[in-house]
Scaffold this motif. Sequence first.
Motif, PDB file in Angstrom:
ATOM      1  N   GLY A 281       0.791  -1.233   0.000  1.00 30.21           N
ATOM      2  CA  GLY A 281       0.000   0.000   0.000  1.00 30.21           C
ATOM      3  C   GLY A 281       0.820   1.279   0.000  1.00 30.21           C
ATOM      4  N   VAL A 282       2.108   1.194   0.332  1.00 29.72           N
ATOM      5  CA  VAL A 282       2.895   2.433   0.472  1.00 29.72           C
ATOM      6  C   VAL A 282       3.066   3.149  -0.866  1.00 29.72           C
ATOM      7  CG1 VAL A 282       5.182   3.367   1.054  1.00 29.72           C
ATOM      8  CG2 VAL A 282       4.045   1.748   2.608  1.00 29.72           C
ATOM      9  N   ALA A 283       3.323   2.393  -1.937  1.00 31.50           N
ATOM     10  CA  ALA A 283       3.517   3.031  -3.249  1.00 31.50           C
ATOM     11  C   ALA A 283       2.283   3.861  -3.634  1.00 31.50           C
ATOM     12  CB  ALA A 283       3.819   1.976  -4.313  1.00 31.50           C
ATOM     13  N   GLY A 284       1.120   3.418  -3.197  1.00 32.71           N
ATOM     14  CA  GLY A 284      -0.130   4.122  -3.528  1.00 32.71           C
ATOM     15  C   GLY A 284      -0.280   5.450  -2.805  1.00 32.71           C
ATOM     16  N   THR A 285       0.649   5.760  -1.892  1.00 38.49           N
ATOM     17  CA  THR A 285       0.589   7.063  -1.196  1.00 38.49           C
ATOM     18  C   THR A 285       1.658   8.023  -1.742  1.00 38.49           C
ATOM     19  OG1 THR A 285       2.175   6.429   0.548  1.00 38.49           O
ATOM     20  CG2 THR A 285      -0.152   5.893   0.933  1.00 38.49           C
ATOM     21  N   CYS A 286       2.354   7.595  -2.819  1.00 40.46           N
ATOM     22  CA  CYS A 286       3.463   8.404  -3.351  1.00 40.46           C
ATOM     23  C   CYS A 286       3.077   8.993  -4.712  1.00 40.46           C
ATOM     24  CB  CYS A 286       4.724   7.538  -3.501  1.00 40.46           C
ATOM     25  SG  CYS A 286       5.324   6.946  -1.903  1.00 40.46           S
ATOM     26  N   PHE A 287       3.215  10.294  -4.849  1.00 42.13           N
ATOM     27  CA  PHE A 287       2.764  11.003  -6.062  1.00 42.13           C
ATOM     28  C   PHE A 287       3.842  11.966  -6.537  1.00 42.13           C
ATOM     29  CE2 PHE A 287      -0.755  10.009  -3.263  1.00 42.13           C
ATOM     30  CZ  PHE A 287      -1.595   9.283  -4.095  1.00 42.13           C
ATOM     31  N   PRO A 288       4.935  11.427  -7.118  1.00 34.03           N
ATOM     32  CA  PRO A 288       6.068  12.297  -7.462  1.00 34.03           C
ATOM     33  C   PRO A 288       5.705  13.465  -8.376  1.00 34.03           C
ATOM     34  CG  PRO A 288       6.343  10.060  -8.343  1.00 34.03           C
ATOM     35  CD  PRO A 288       5.193  10.018  -7.408  1.00 34.03           C
ATOM     36  N   THR A 289       4.782  13.247  -9.321  1.00 27.89           N
ATOM     37  CA  THR A 289       4.440  14.348 -10.240  1.00 27.89           C
ATOM     38  C   THR A 289       3.720  15.469  -9.474  1.00 27.89           C
ATOM     39  OG1 THR A 289       4.240  12.716 -11.984  1.00 27.89           O
ATOM     40  CG2 THR A 289       3.283  14.872 -12.426  1.00 27.89           C
ATOM     41  N   ALA A 290       2.782  15.086  -8.621  1.00 26.52           N
ATOM     42  CA  ALA A 290       2.064  16.098  -7.834  1.00 26.52           C
ATOM     43  C   ALA A 290       3.015  16.786  -6.857  1.00 26.52           C
ATOM     44  CB  ALA A 290       0.905  15.451  -7.078  1.00 26.52           C
ATOM     45  N   TRP A 291       3.940  16.012  -6.260  1.00 26.96           N
ATOM     46  CA  TRP A 291       4.892  16.647  -5.318  1.00 26.96           C
ATOM     47  C   TRP A 291       5.666  17.739  -6.024  1.00 26.96           C
ATOM     48  CZ3 TRP A 291       7.389  11.446  -3.323  1.00 26.96           C
ATOM     49  CH2 TRP A 291       6.440  10.753  -2.565  1.00 26.96           C
ATOM     50  N   ARG A 292       6.231  17.398  -7.178  1.00 35.69           N
ATOM     51  CA  ARG A 292       7.055  18.380  -7.891  1.00 35.69           C
ATOM     52  C   ARG A 292       6.220  19.587  -8.306  1.00 35.69           C
ATOM     53  NH1 ARG A 292      10.249  14.181 -10.265  1.00 35.69           N
ATOM     54  NH2 ARG A 292       8.538  13.808 -11.694  1.00 35.69           N
ATOM     55  N   ARG A 293       5.035  19.294  -8.827  1.00 35.18           N
ATOM     56  CA  ARG A 293       4.183  20.394  -9.310  1.00 35.18           C
ATOM     57  C   ARG A 293       3.798  21.320  -8.143  1.00 35.18           C
ATOM     58  NH1 ARG A 293      -0.638  17.662 -10.850  1.00 35.18           N
ATOM     59  NH2 ARG A 293      -1.131  17.995  -8.663  1.00 35.18           N
ATOM     60  N   ASP A 294       3.421  20.716  -7.005  1.00 31.64           N
ATOM     61  CA  ASP A 294       2.943  21.535  -5.887  1.00 31.64           C
ATOM     62  C   ASP A 294       4.078  22.345  -5.260  1.00 31.64           C
ATOM     63  OD1 ASP A 294       0.573  20.385  -6.431  1.00 31.64           O
ATOM     64  OD2 ASP A 294       0.350  19.294  -4.547  1.00 31.64           O
ATOM     65  N   TYR A 295       5.226  21.702  -5.035  1.00 31.88           N
ATOM     66  CA  TYR A 295       6.321  22.443  -4.388  1.00 31.88           C
ATOM     67  C   TYR A 295       6.903  23.502  -5.331  1.00 31.88           C
ATOM     68  CZ  TYR A 295       6.899  19.478  -0.182  1.00 31.88           C
ATOM     69  OH  TYR A 295       6.732  18.831   1.009  1.00 31.88           O
ATOM     70  N   PHE A 296       7.285  23.087  -6.544  1.00 28.01           N
ATOM     71  CA  PHE A 296       7.949  24.038  -7.440  1.00 28.01           C
ATOM     72  C   PHE A 296       6.951  25.070  -7.974  1.00 28.01           C
ATOM     73  CE2 PHE A 296      11.105  20.677  -7.415  1.00 28.01           C
ATOM     74  CZ  PHE A 296      12.296  21.393  -7.374  1.00 28.01           C
ATOM     75  N   GLY A 297       5.691  24.656  -8.074  1.00 28.67           N
ATOM     76  CA  GLY A 297       4.688  25.561  -8.630  1.00 28.67           C
ATOM     77  C   GLY A 297       4.151  26.552  -7.611  1.00 28.67           C
ATOM     78  N   ALA A 298       4.157  26.150  -6.317  1.00 27.87           N
ATOM     79  CA  ALA A 298       3.441  26.985  -5.337  1.00 27.87           C
ATOM     80  C   ALA A 298       4.354  27.823  -4.455  1.00 27.87           C
ATOM     81  CB  ALA A 298       2.555  26.106  -4.454  1.00 27.87           C
ATOM     82  N   LEU A 299       5.603  27.414  -4.275  1.00 27.72           N
ATOM     83  CA  LEU A 299       6.457  28.152  -3.328  1.00 27.72           C
ATOM     84  C   LEU A 299       7.157  29.303  -4.070  1.00 27.72           C
ATOM     85  CD1 LEU A 299       7.829  25.200  -1.178  1.00 27.72           C
ATOM     86  CD2 LEU A 299       5.974  26.780  -0.655  1.00 27.72           C
ATOM     87  N   PHE A 300       6.344  30.290  -4.431  1.00 27.36           N
ATOM     88  CA  PHE A 300       6.803  31.379  -5.282  1.00 27.36           C
ATOM     89  C   PHE A 300       8.090  32.061  -4.791  1.00 27.36           C
ATOM     90  CE2 PHE A 300       6.764  35.951  -6.029  1.00 27.36           C
ATOM     91  CZ  PHE A 300       6.957  35.958  -7.398  1.00 27.36           C
ATOM     92  N   PRO A 301       8.216  32.394  -3.489  1.00 27.42           N
ATOM     93  CA  PRO A 301       9.435  33.120  -3.075  1.00 27.42           C
ATOM     94  C   PRO A 301      10.705  32.293  -3.252  1.00 27.42           C
ATOM     95  CG  PRO A 301       7.800  33.059  -1.298  1.00 27.42           C
ATOM     96  CD  PRO A 301       7.256  32.220  -2.396  1.00 27.42           C
ATOM     97  N   LEU A 302      10.584  30.969  -3.246  1.00 32.06           N
ATOM     98  CA  LEU A 302      11.766  30.125  -3.427  1.00 32.06           C
ATOM     99  C   LEU A 302      12.021  29.836  -4.897  1.00 32.06           C
ATOM    100  CD1 LEU A 302      11.311  27.369  -0.683  1.00 32.06           C
ATOM    101  CD2 LEU A 302      12.573  29.515  -0.537  1.00 32.06           C
ATOM    102  N   HIS A 303      10.973  29.926  -5.718  1.00 34.11           N
ATOM    103  CA  HIS A 303      11.103  29.487  -7.109  1.00 34.11           C
ATOM    104  C   HIS A 303      10.171  30.315  -7.985  1.00 34.11           C
ATOM    105  CE1 HIS A 303      12.342  26.584 -10.081  1.00 34.11           C
ATOM    106  NE2 HIS A 303      11.100  26.261 -10.365  1.00 34.11           N
ATOM    107  N   PRO A 304      10.509  31.596  -8.185  1.00 28.67           N
ATOM    108  CA  PRO A 304       9.571  32.515  -8.858  1.00 28.67           C
ATOM    109  C   PRO A 304       9.174  32.080 -10.264  1.00 28.67           C
ATOM    110  CG  PRO A 304      11.393  33.724  -7.865  1.00 28.67           C
ATOM    111  CD  PRO A 304      11.732  32.274  -7.731  1.00 28.67           C
ATOM    112  N   SER A 305      10.022  31.343 -10.970  1.00 27.31           N
ATOM    113  CA  SER A 305       9.663  30.985 -12.347  1.00 27.31           C
ATOM    114  C   SER A 305       8.538  29.956 -12.393  1.00 27.31           C
ATOM    115  CB  SER A 305      10.874  30.406 -13.081  1.00 27.31           C
ATOM    116  OG  SER A 305      11.087  29.061 -12.683  1.00 27.31           O
ATOM    117  N   ALA A 306       8.360  29.206 -11.296  1.00 32.25           N
ATOM    118  CA  ALA A 306       7.363  28.117 -11.223  1.00 32.25           C
ATOM    119  C   ALA A 306       7.614  27.014 -12.248  1.00 32.25           C
ATOM    120  CB  ALA A 306       5.939  28.655 -11.331  1.00 32.25           C
TER     121      ALA A 306
END
Length: 331
Positions: A281-306
């Motif tokens: 069941g652990v693999a089913g809780t891992c979402f690498p694409t969503a992780w990258r999109r949410d962190y790099f896309g949302a943390l504007f002050p750390l990564h303004p280009s998104a």
Amino acid sequence: MAPPATLVRSARHLWQCQWRLLMGGLGPADGQGRYRRPAGAFTSLPPLPEDAAEAGSHVLIVGRSCPWAHRAWLTWTLRGLAASIDTVVVVPDPDAGRWRFSEAFEGCSTLIALYRRCGADPGARATVPALYSRRKREILVNESARLIELLNAWPAAPGAPDLAPPDDLPAISTWRERLQGEVNDGVYRCGFARNQAAYDEAEAALFTALEDVEASFAAQGESGGGWLCGGSSPSLADVVLFPTLIRMELVYAPLFGCSRRPLWQLPRLWEWRRRFHALDGVAGTCFPTAWRRDYFGALFPLHPSAIVPAGPDLATLVGSPSPAAPAAPHR
Ligand SMILES: N[C@@H](CCC(=O)N[C@@H](CS)C(=O)NCC(=O)O)C(=O)O
């Protein structure tokens, strides 16, 4: 042609002023510029509800990218709690900086609306994870450290492991306390540091803790069960370590500067991560694409280009023995 030096200097000064303001939106810092995680709204450990075993009596609200929600989701998975606790996945709304429900939940379209309806302080942050009681129409707890303890005490599926066996409790508590500050929050202390000294302090603590975990696996030797507290099945200490380590190469190394030692240089930790990921069941809780999109896309002050970077592929991190592991001798 390169811009004149005065233009570069004033642009940098202007950006740094804006950056400090924007970082304040991500979370508070102390006088030395160290990130300080704000307190939550429903933080104490509630008693086990009377209707805990009833089908669908409770709802675990999680977000895919949140490591604090991930530990609750893992506990729910390993304990086999699907019969009594449903899960609802909220999605980030990066422009509004809040979580929203994909479909209205209890009449609410955003998590903050549910928090308000449950009596949270108007200034409180609406965070995941949160455990909601359908009968009481209340959020019971939203502090992941307490929530995983409650889920471990919840009536579980037959054969589910006890993630905090009484004999191992002292070791589990010691590791959990250290990991919470130096590793789980430690990566945020690196990424959200306001100056070099604050980053240096957090980064040193993070990698010392990871090297100590590696050393503790080495000390267990072949006779150890392969889990952090030595037992034959994972404990809550393993559960809290995993969400941080599985995001390391994908997010925390490139975005938060947690890059001094790639994880493959800690071969026992690498192998432990592979083993944990392979649990049912652990693999089913891992979402690498969503992780990258949410962190790099949302943390504007750390990564303004998104701009969202590609890879690495999760399978290369959990699918094979450590690249640093010594090759088996030829016979
Ligand atoms: N103390 C909480 C922290 C949880 C937390 O910070 N969750 C973040 C996502 S990783 C969140 O929901 N943030 C929304 C906000 O701050 O408004 C816990 O460990 O459960």
